[in-house]
Design a protein around this motif. Sequence first.
Motif, short mmCIF file in Angstrom:
data_model
loop_
_atom_site.label_atom_id
_atom_site.label_comp_id
_atom_site.label_asym_id
_atom_site.label_seq_id
_atom_site.Cartn_x
_atom_site.Cartn_y
_atom_site.Cartn_z
N GLY A 103 0.79 -1.21 0.00
CA GLY A 103 0.00 0.00 0.00
C GLY A 103 0.83 1.27 0.00
O GLY A 103 1.96 1.28 0.48
N TYR A 104 0.27 2.33 -0.58
CA TYR A 104 0.80 3.69 -0.45
C TYR A 104 2.26 3.77 -0.89
O TYR A 104 3.14 4.09 -0.10
CB TYR A 104 0.63 4.13 0.99
CG TYR A 104 0.77 5.61 1.25
CD1 TYR A 104 1.12 6.51 0.25
CD2 TYR A 104 0.56 6.13 2.52
CE1 TYR A 104 1.26 7.84 0.50
CE2 TYR A 104 0.69 7.48 2.79
CZ TYR A 104 1.05 8.33 1.78
OH TYR A 104 1.18 9.67 2.04
N THR A 105 2.53 3.46 -2.14
CA THR A 105 3.89 3.54 -2.65
C THR A 105 3.94 4.50 -3.85
O THR A 105 2.95 5.16 -4.15
CB THR A 105 4.45 2.15 -2.97
OG1 THR A 105 5.85 2.24 -3.20
CG2 THR A 105 3.75 1.50 -4.15
N TYR A 106 5.06 4.58 -4.54
CA TYR A 106 5.26 5.69 -5.46
C TYR A 106 6.15 5.29 -6.63
O TYR A 106 6.81 4.24 -6.62
CB TYR A 106 5.87 6.88 -4.71
CG TYR A 106 7.07 6.52 -3.87
CD1 TYR A 106 8.35 6.51 -4.40
CD2 TYR A 106 6.92 6.15 -2.53
CE1 TYR A 106 9.45 6.15 -3.64
CE2 TYR A 106 8.00 5.79 -1.75
CZ TYR A 106 9.27 5.80 -2.32
OH TYR A 106 10.35 5.43 -1.55
N THR A 107 6.16 6.16 -7.64
CA THR A 107 6.91 5.93 -8.88
C THR A 107 8.35 5.52 -8.59
O THR A 107 9.04 6.13 -7.78
CB THR A 107 6.89 7.20 -9.74
OG1 THR A 107 5.53 7.51 -10.08
CG2 THR A 107 7.70 7.01 -11.01
#
Length: 299
Positions: A271-275
């Motif tokens: 959950g809640y991760t990024y490029t």
Amino acid sequence: MDEEIFEIYKRNLPFITRKKEIVLQILSNTHNIILEKREKSGKLTGISVINRNTLLLLCVDAGYRNQGIGTGLLEKSEQIVKNNGYKKIVAGNGYDYIMPGVPTSRRYFDAENEELYQELDENASIFFQKRGYIHSWNCNCFDMKLLLKNFTSECFKVGNSIDGVTYCWAELKDIEKVCACTDDAYKEFTWYYQNKGLYQEDSPSRVLVAVINGEIIGTLIITAGDECKKSGSLACITVKRAYQGRHIGVNLIYLANSYLKEKRMEEAYIGYTYTGLDHMYGYAGYKICIYYMMAEKEL
């Protein structure tokens, strides 16, 4: 009341993965400001939950949309935030979060390894965009998942050494070394690793570490769900900068997958991760299942 709010949230946002007890804990905060819309019968049809300058939840029940309920709740929420002295409102993550941002199928930047939930669309992000909100990150924010039946690298076992690196469970005595690793790699994660409960053998959430000559050079938090939910999660992966590029992060993920499969989990979730992490996690089989508009607006 909290249960009623949870039900409308879960009914309309079934693709958000967040433990019920955590959502209820957030909803029960005595400092929350709650705005609601009900039918004459008392049925809850729309809800807004605010804390400080954070819109924790804005939800209108299916069948009651496109009637101005969401717009009215949002306008009142913005006015309350402004009246309390804030110059900006954020939707999703701020003071706390039920979900990181506004759930959407829209990617704001190029992405890899995408397989979105079928019921997901851009309606929520379009709603906020039309009302002056922007995506505030210079990258994508998303969740990823892996069906563990598709994971076949059974040779990865906790306790193994791979290319001179040993992968094992951290113990309570290792907290200082664990935090030295996270401080070096991504200091924002360190406070998560300071939770002593993560270092108990019987805990559902544990810390897997990569070790060379007694030095902890990589960390990952792994949570195994119960036998009913059959879903586990990975979080807060770090690798010391001097050791990056040596496949250590991917090996930590493979070992986590193997462990969760041994625990009879059917799905692994991030959950809640990024490029950027879509590449690393994608290499280990994970797919982006939902994007978030990290929405904010100047008041």
